[in-house]
Design a protein around this motif. Structure first.
Motif, PDB file in Angstrom:
ATOM      1  N   THR A 173       0.815  -1.209   0.000  1.00 46.75           N
ATOM      2  CA  THR A 173       0.000   0.000   0.000  1.00 46.75           C
ATOM      3  C   THR A 173       0.851   1.261   0.000  1.00 46.75           C
ATOM      4  OG1 THR A 173      -1.663  -1.231   1.273  1.00 46.75           O
ATOM      5  CG2 THR A 173      -1.913   1.145   1.184  1.00 46.75           C
ATOM      6  N   LEU A 174       2.076   1.172   0.546  1.00 54.33           N
ATOM      7  CA  LEU A 174       2.974   2.333   0.572  1.00 54.33           C
ATOM      8  C   LEU A 174       3.417   2.737  -0.835  1.00 54.33           C
ATOM      9  CD1 LEU A 174       5.180   1.430   3.671  1.00 54.33           C
ATOM     10  CD2 LEU A 174       3.388   3.160   3.544  1.00 54.33           C
ATOM     11  N   LYS A 175       3.176   1.877  -1.810  1.00 50.60           N
ATOM     12  CA  LYS A 175       3.576   2.171  -3.191  1.00 50.60           C
ATOM     13  C   LYS A 175       2.306   2.340  -4.039  1.00 50.60           C
ATOM     14  CE  LYS A 175       7.479  -0.909  -2.373  1.00 50.60           C
ATOM     15  NZ  LYS A 175       8.115  -2.194  -2.758  1.00 50.60           N
ATOM     16  N   PRO A 176       1.834   3.586  -4.193  1.00 51.01           N
ATOM     17  CA  PRO A 176       0.558   3.812  -4.900  1.00 51.01           C
ATOM     18  C   PRO A 176       0.545   3.257  -6.313  1.00 51.01           C
ATOM     19  CG  PRO A 176       1.270   5.799  -3.755  1.00 51.01           C
ATOM     20  CD  PRO A 176       2.414   4.828  -3.669  1.00 51.01           C
ATOM     21  N   ASN A 177       1.686   3.291  -7.001  1.00 47.32           N
ATOM     22  CA  ASN A 177       1.700   2.774  -8.364  1.00 47.32           C
ATOM     23  C   ASN A 177       1.473   1.269  -8.398  1.00 47.32           C
ATOM     24  OD1 ASN A 177       4.208   2.493  -7.050  1.00 47.32           O
ATOM     25  ND2 ASN A 177       5.274   2.185  -9.004  1.00 47.32           N
ATOM     26  N   ILE A 178       1.962   0.582  -7.356  1.00 46.67           N
ATOM     27  CA  ILE A 178       1.739  -0.877  -7.261  1.00 46.67           C
ATOM     28  C   ILE A 178       0.264  -1.160  -6.986  1.00 46.67           C
ATOM     29  CG2 ILE A 178       2.349  -2.985  -6.052  1.00 46.67           C
ATOM     30  CD1 ILE A 178       4.583  -1.883  -7.770  1.00 46.67           C
ATOM     31  N   VAL A 179      -0.353  -0.342  -6.120  1.00 48.50           N
ATOM     32  CA  VAL A 179      -1.785  -0.523  -5.817  1.00 48.50           C
ATOM     33  C   VAL A 179      -2.617  -0.366  -7.089  1.00 48.50           C
ATOM     34  CG1 VAL A 179      -3.757   0.390  -4.539  1.00 48.50           C
ATOM     35  CG2 VAL A 179      -1.529   0.221  -3.425  1.00 48.50           C
ATOM     36  N   GLN A 180      -2.311   0.651  -7.881  1.00 49.70           N
ATOM     37  CA  GLN A 180      -3.044   0.858  -9.128  1.00 49.70           C
ATOM     38  C   GLN A 180      -2.821  -0.285 -10.097  1.00 49.70           C
ATOM     39  OE1 GLN A 180      -5.309   3.317  -9.730  1.00 49.70           O
ATOM     40  NE2 GLN A 180      -5.748   2.064 -11.548  1.00 49.70           N
ATOM     41  N   GLU A 181      -1.618  -0.813 -10.119  1.00 51.09           N
ATOM     42  CA  GLU A 181      -1.313  -1.949 -10.983  1.00 51.09           C
ATOM     43  C   GLU A 181      -2.124  -3.171 -10.580  1.00 51.09           C
ATOM     44  OE1 GLU A 181       2.598  -4.713 -12.017  1.00 51.09           O
ATOM     45  OE2 GLU A 181       2.896  -2.625 -11.381  1.00 51.09           O
ATOM     46  N   VAL A 182      -2.262  -3.382  -9.257  1.00 52.39           N
ATOM     47  CA  VAL A 182      -3.059  -4.503  -8.750  1.00 52.39           C
ATOM     48  C   VAL A 182      -4.535  -4.319  -9.113  1.00 52.39           C
ATOM     49  CG1 VAL A 182      -3.868  -5.668  -6.663  1.00 52.39           C
ATOM     50  CG2 VAL A 182      -1.462  -5.047  -6.887  1.00 52.39           C
ATOM     51  N   VAL A 183      -5.023  -3.085  -8.955  1.00 57.20           N
ATOM     52  CA  VAL A 183      -6.421  -2.808  -9.289  1.00 57.20           C
ATOM     53  C   VAL A 183      -6.680  -3.089 -10.769  1.00 57.20           C
ATOM     54  CG1 VAL A 183      -8.138  -0.973  -9.516  1.00 57.20           C
ATOM     55  CG2 VAL A 183      -6.778  -1.156  -7.436  1.00 57.20           C
ATOM     56  N   ASN A 184      -5.752  -2.710 -11.642  1.00 61.79           N
ATOM     57  CA  ASN A 184      -5.909  -2.974 -13.075  1.00 61.79           C
ATOM     58  C   ASN A 184      -5.965  -4.471 -13.354  1.00 61.79           C
ATOM     59  OD1 ASN A 184      -5.836  -0.229 -13.513  1.00 61.79           O
ATOM     60  ND2 ASN A 184      -3.656  -0.185 -14.045  1.00 61.79           N
ATOM     61  N   LYS A 185      -5.131  -5.248 -12.663  1.00 64.35           N
ATOM     62  CA  LYS A 185      -5.138  -6.699 -12.849  1.00 64.35           C
ATOM     63  C   LYS A 185      -6.444  -7.306 -12.345  1.00 64.35           C
ATOM     64  CE  LYS A 185      -0.133  -7.406 -12.706  1.00 64.35           C
ATOM     65  NZ  LYS A 185       1.004  -8.096 -12.021  1.00 64.35           N
ATOM     66  N   ILE A 186      -6.974  -6.741 -11.243  1.00 67.00           N
ATOM     67  CA  ILE A 186      -8.252  -7.235 -10.713  1.00 67.00           C
ATOM     68  C   ILE A 186      -9.362  -7.034 -11.745  1.00 67.00           C
ATOM     69  CG2 ILE A 186     -10.049  -6.765  -8.999  1.00 67.00           C
ATOM     70  CD1 ILE A 186      -7.802  -6.174  -6.998  1.00 67.00           C
ATOM     71  N   GLU A 187      -9.431  -5.842 -12.299  1.00 62.91           N
ATOM     72  CA  GLU A 187     -10.489  -5.536 -13.264  1.00 62.91           C
ATOM     73  C   GLU A 187     -10.324  -6.326 -14.556  1.00 62.91           C
ATOM     74  OE1 GLU A 187     -10.151  -1.345 -13.613  1.00 62.91           O
ATOM     75  OE2 GLU A 187     -11.399  -0.938 -11.831  1.00 62.91           O
ATOM     76  N   ALA A 188      -9.078  -6.676 -14.893  1.00 66.11           N
ATOM     77  CA  ALA A 188      -8.825  -7.439 -16.116  1.00 66.11           C
ATOM     78  C   ALA A 188      -9.366  -8.858 -16.023  1.00 66.11           C
ATOM     79  CB  ALA A 188      -7.328  -7.471 -16.421  1.00 66.11           C
TER      80      ALA A 188
END
Length: 506
Positions: free
Chosen positions: A22-37
């Motif tokens: 969570t401390l890495k916002p870009n990683i969180v966004q990357e995870v969210v993109n994978k979830i939606e995919a």
């Protein structure tokens, strides 16, 4: 968002991204993109909740992201579990290097992701963070056993009748219904639109035959081209289809003429006949209503007057004396539940209408035999059942707690504002569109004409097809036909007949 019982609950899983990621916002966004995919839908998203100290000390080291994941077609718990991988990142890298724990996790404690194990734990974790249950608007499905007030009112108040007997139609709806937005290619459409409807129906029928043959394992073989005769497989026999259902009308609606489109939008019908492929006409409904009233009044008269009921029934006007407005009918169904699309269950409507009909029949009998209405007993009150069952429209013991019809107890709302302009009646318009001419004529005939019959046949069934406009004269003292209308027959009209009798007396 509050819970809506009319919407559908979605299966879900609780998901969490732990502090190091969570401390890495870009990683969180990357995870969210994978979830939606993967097709998962994020329904709730919360960051840095105060409940973290209840889970484990590691969670206090930083912020966490929590959300509920839903999937339209698959189990979201299994999809998310597969996506995050084994709880040990080392094992996850061996089994599935593309899993989230294999990519972002460093140890079992810091595996960076959490997912519910089963629906019970998902529900428990959802409650901890006070997430609402995820829901969706249910898909609309045509269902003849679910009836909206709009569909019902189209049947009770058809556009071609100026003053329809809504209560008689309401009773027919309950006993022989439901009414449906089906239309007959033989009765409802013009010639050109009927051809379009028949072609569509034939295609539907052929697809049903193929479907039945496939279900029964009958192979469809091509017919032989040579002169040799071979035995063909038995075809599935389906009865003819003459009605277009709602889904059929939706497909061909744009091909219909304006007049037939108006018919589809303004009318609903009651099915009858062989294989329910006939639409009952207004005259058939009127005849059916009179027969229903006659049978029920006769049964009540037998219980009160014995064999004299057979004589009394011949002198009774079988038109029900009670009349309900649209507001009264809406009030009658006020306590019933509807689905998301404001449709009632037909069984609920049926129970309410039949119970109200019992009350109306007792009120009618009270007038006929001069018996106080409170002395008529309710047969449903004989059996001892809980009061909750009497209030439940699903129960056969459903009871309405009143003894008078609604038109005798309903209190009209006070008029606070009088409209200045009333909507014009179609029958009184100066200029009519081509699709309005026949409808306006029917309204005028229904409002200003009588059904006619010969004098000697007055006690028999009134003729269906003879109309005569009434002649309205100025003033109260007009001609004899100011308040009546008679049609001259082969044997002479009533006036000629009376004049002949006077001459004979002289």
């Amino acid at each position: 968002m509050l819970f809506d019982p009319k919407q559908e609950n979605l299966p879900y899983t609780f998901a969490m991204i732990k502090p190091d990621t969570t401390l890495k916002p870009n990683i969180v966004q990357e995870v969210v993109n994978k979830i939606e995919a993967t097709g998962l839908t994020i329904k709730n998203f919360v960051q840095q909740q105060k409940y973290m100290d209840e889970i484990m000390t590691y969670m206090l080291s930083g912020e966490c992201v929590m959300f509920l994941l839903c999937h339209e077609t698959e189990n979201p718990i299994m999809v998310w579990k597969k996506m995050i991988g084994n709880k040990d990142p080392i094992e996850a890298k061996k089994v599935d290097p593309q899993s989230l724990r294999a990519i972002y996790g460093t140890s079992i404690i810091k595996n960076e992701f959490h997912g519910s194990d089963d629906p019970f734990s998902a529900n428990k974790e959802r409650d901890i963070f006070k997430f609402p249950i995820p829901q969706k608007i249910p898909n609309f499905k045509f269902d003849k056993m679910k009836v909206s007030l709009e569909i019902l009112f189209k049947f009770l108040y058809p556009p071609n009748l100026e003053h329809s007997n809504a209560l008689e139609r309401l009773d027919i709806f309950a006993i022989y219904g439901p009414c449906v937005n089906y239309h007959s290619v033989d009765q409802c459409f013009c010639r050109e639109c009927a051809i379009i409807g028949k072609e569509h129906i034939e295609g539907v029928r052929e697809s049903l035959i193929v479907s039945e043959q496939t279900k029964l394992g009958i192979k469809i073989r091509p017919q032989p081209t040579t002169g040799t005769r071979t035995q063909l497989p038995q075809r599935v026999q389906l009865p003819p289809i003459r009605l277009l259902k709602e889904e059929d009308i939706k497909q061909i609606y744009q091909q219909l003429c304006e007049k037939c489109q108006f018919h589809c939008n303004g009318y609903t019908h009651l099915q009858g006949g062989r294989n329910m492929q006939h639409i009952l006409t207004d005259q058939e409904l009127n005849t059916l209503a009179k027969e229903m009233n006659k049978q029920e009044i006769l049964e009540l008269l037998y219980s009160e007057k014995g064999n004299a009921a057979n004589v009394m029934i011949e002198t009774i006007d079988l038109n029900e004396p009670n009349h309900y407005t649209k507001e009264m009918i809406e009030l009658l169904f006020k306590e019933l539940e509807t689905d998301y699309y404001n449709r009632f269950k037909f069984y609920h409507l049926q129970n309410v209408i039949l119970e109200d009909r019992r009350i109306r029949m007792n009120a009618w009998m009270s007038i006929l035999i001069n018996k106080p209405i409170h002395r008529f007993k309710n047969p449903k009150l004989v059996s001892k059942v809980p009061s909750e069952m009497r209030k439940n429209p699903e129960s056969i013991h459903y009871t309405i707690n009143r003894i008078l019809p609604l038109n005798q107890t309903y209190k009209k709302k006070d008029i606070t504002k009088m409209p200045l302009d009333f909507p014009p009646n179609l029958a009184d318009k100066d200029k009519l569109n081509p699709n309005e001419e026949k409808l306006a004529l029917l309204k005028k005939l229904h409002r200003d004409t009588h059904h006619m019959v010969e004098i000697q046949d007055a006690k028999k069934v009134v003729s269906n097809g003879v109309y005569l406009l009434r002649k309205y004269n100025d003033g109260r003292n007009g001609d004899w036909d100011n308040y009546s209308s008679l049609k001259g027959m082969n044997r002479g009209s009533y006036v000629n007949y009376e004049q002949k009798k006077k001459k004979e007396k002289l």
